[in-house]
Design a protein around this motif. Structure first.
Motif, PDB file in Angstrom:
ATOM      1  N   UNK A 171      -0.994  -4.684  -1.958  1.00 16.11           N
ATOM      2  CA  UNK A 171       0.354  -4.642  -2.543  1.00 16.11           C
ATOM      3  C   UNK A 171       0.299  -4.221  -4.012  1.00 16.11           C
ATOM      4  N   UNK A 172      -0.671  -4.757  -4.739  1.00 18.56           N
ATOM      5  CA  UNK A 172      -0.788  -4.436  -6.164  1.00 18.56           C
ATOM      6  C   UNK A 172      -1.038  -2.943  -6.365  1.00 18.56           C
ATOM      7  N   UNK A 173      -1.908  -2.371  -5.543  1.00 20.20           N
ATOM      8  CA  UNK A 173      -2.172  -0.925  -5.640  1.00 20.20           C
ATOM      9  C   UNK A 173      -0.929  -0.139  -5.242  1.00 20.20           C
ATOM     10  N   UNK A 174      -0.269  -0.571  -4.153  1.00 24.48           N
ATOM     11  CA  UNK A 174       0.943   0.108  -3.715  1.00 24.48           C
ATOM     12  C   UNK A 174       2.024   0.101  -4.782  1.00 24.48           C
ATOM     13  N   UNK A 175       2.148  -1.015  -5.475  1.00 21.17           N
ATOM     14  CA  UNK A 175       3.151  -1.121  -6.541  1.00 21.17           C
ATOM     15  C   UNK A 175       2.827  -0.163  -7.689  1.00 21.17           C
ATOM     16  N   UNK A 176       1.540  -0.020  -7.974  1.00 18.32           N
ATOM     17  CA  UNK A 176       1.125   0.912  -9.033  1.00 18.32           C
ATOM     18  C   UNK A 176       1.356   2.365  -8.620  1.00 18.32           C
ATOM     19  N   UNK A 177       1.280   2.635  -7.322  1.00 18.21           N
ATOM     20  CA  UNK A 177       1.458   4.001  -6.829  1.00 18.21           C
ATOM     21  C   UNK A 177       2.917   4.413  -6.747  1.00 18.21           C
ATOM     22  N   UNK A 178       3.798   3.442  -6.435  1.00 13.96           N
ATOM     23  CA  UNK A 178       5.202   3.757  -6.165  1.00 13.96           C
ATOM     24  C   UNK A 178       5.942   4.180  -7.433  1.00 13.96           C
ATOM     25  N   UNK A 179       6.715   5.239  -7.332  1.00 14.14           N
ATOM     26  CA  UNK A 179       7.492   5.730  -8.474  1.00 14.14           C
ATOM     27  C   UNK A 179       8.963   5.362  -8.351  1.00 14.14           C
ATOM     28  N   UNK A 180       9.469   5.389  -7.135  1.00 15.43           N
ATOM     29  CA  UNK A 180      10.868   5.061  -6.910  1.00 15.43           C
ATOM     30  C   UNK A 180      10.994   4.182  -5.690  1.00 15.43           C
TER      31      UNK A 180
END
Length: 414
Positions: free
Chosen positions: A165-174
């Protein structure tokens, strides 16, 4: 939409209960044969409202996220079915698919799957104002059910859900929905995100800092491009270490892969020259090279490169040659196949119809088919049988636990 009472007669190929309605079959998810149900009917689809006589084959699902509730994920469809009828259902998918093409070989017992074996899982993800949703889509919708457990996934993946989740949050832009394919490797988790816009420098720094702090992620990629690689992800193909490219195909569970590989090696017998079609990163090629000279053919260039590097850097293997080739556009021709004693093929779900038509005209004595789709397998085997091949063995393998998907390995000889 109307409320009606129905009795479930059988399970369909997708694991849904099927009732005979006035205007044809009605498909009811989470229902089992023999049950009488009140359903909300919408066309040929029914939603369970109540059950008056639960089937004796009904069991308590092991996962809190499973079921007909609005907050249940659609990752599994058969957690409510007891083991014995579930295993029979899986085996029967292969039997019925073959029968649909007039093929009635003896189909072996199912190689069963167990909870916690999935080393490869594809999550849906979307960033909201409060959090990153990470989980699976509710059945037949785009609604993401964010999960806190997953009994099919390996303990190593489940224990790192917050890290993912932490990596996904860092990847997400919108707020766009994207996918994160997670592969548990010998070096740590390999995360391959798809469906995101290219990262800018600030995002790259954020992802890098996040991964460095977590210490359990080997690699992160976006749309096939590596963002950070702390260690090369490694998988073990029968004692040969391979570093697959980002997002590349790998078998979802190690036990199923090993079972399929054992059958493939047994079926080729004493063949000295083997061609492996749709070879991927070498799942079967590199194992086969312990006993035979192998030519591996695969359409994905990065997978071919990974296979080649592994083959060249492993001692004790017989020669392994590789070829990048789109077998859908350019199948191996009869003139090329004549050099081999055995053919192994493991195509995508679409099967290998064009290649089968060439193989059917060849003089290759032994063919080993590996398939994740019984329907296209049956079509492909029908082509070979019509050309004089005989089906000697079919083994169904459950790799996708509690789903309507089943693998199979078949041996044919001419």
């Amino acid at each position: 939409m109307s409320t009606v009472t129905v009795t479930i007669n059988r399970l369909g190929a997708q694991g849904h209960g099927i009732a005979n309605g006035e205007n044809g079959p009605v498909y009811v998810p989470y229902a089992l044969p023999g049950e009488t149900l009140a359903i909300a009917r919408n066309g040929d689809h029914g939603t369970v409202m109540s059950t008056s006589n639960p089937s004796p084959d009904r069991v308590t699902p092991p996962c809190r996220h499973f079921g007909p509730d609005s907050d249940a994920c659609g990752g599994c469809s058969l957690q409510h079915l007891a083991d014995v009828p579930y295993h029979a259902f899986k085996r029967n998918l292969v039997v019925e698919a073959l029968k649909s093409k007039g093929l009635t070989p003896e189909v072996g017992e199912l190689v069963i799957a167990h909870a916690g074996e999935r080393r490869r899982v594809v999550f849906s993800a979307r960033k909201t104002e409060k959090e990153l949703l990470l989980g699976f889509n509710r059945a037949e919708t785009n609604h993401i059910v964010s999960i806190v457990e997953c009994p099919i996934a390996s303990p190593g993946i489940v224990a790192r859900l917050e890290a993912i989740r932490a990596v996904g949050k860092a990847l997400a832009t919108g707020s766009e929905t994207f996918r994160i394919a997670v592969l548990e490797t010998l070096a740590g988790l390999d995360l391959a995100a798809e469906g995101l816009k290219p990262l800018d420098d600030k995002q790259r720094r954020t992802v890098t800092e996040t991964v460095l702090a977590l210490k359990s992620i080997a690699r992160v990629s976006v749309n096939g491009e590596i963002v950070i690689e702390l260690q090369k992800p490694l998988v073990d193909f029968g004692g040969v270490k391979v570093s697959p490219p980002p997002g590349a195909f790998t078998q979802a569970t190690k036990p199923a892969e090993d079972a399929m590989a054992e059958l493939v090696l047994s079926h080729i017998g004493k063949a000295k020259r083997v061609i492996d079609l749709f070879a991927g990163s070498g799942t079967f090629s590199l194992r086969l090279a312990r006993i035979a000279k192998v030519h591996a053919v695969e359409g994905d260039e990065k997978s071919v490169r990974a296979l080649d590097v592994a083959g060249r850097n492993t001692q004790g293997l017989k020669p392994v040659s590789v070829e990048k080739r789109d077998l859908y556009r350019r199948p191996m021709m009869v003139s090329e196949l004549k050099n081999y004693d055995a053919v192994v093929f493991d195509p995508p779900r679409a099967g290998a119809e064009v290649q089968m038509k060439e193989l059917a005209r060849s003089t290759v004595k032994t063919v080993v088919a590996v398939s994740c789709n019984p329907l296209t397998l049956a079509r492909d085997l029908r082509i070979l049988v019509d050309a004089g091949y005989q089906i000697k063995a079919v083994t169904p393998i459950d790799q996708f636990l509690w789903s309507p998907h089943v693998e199979a390995v078949a041996l044919l000889q001419k």
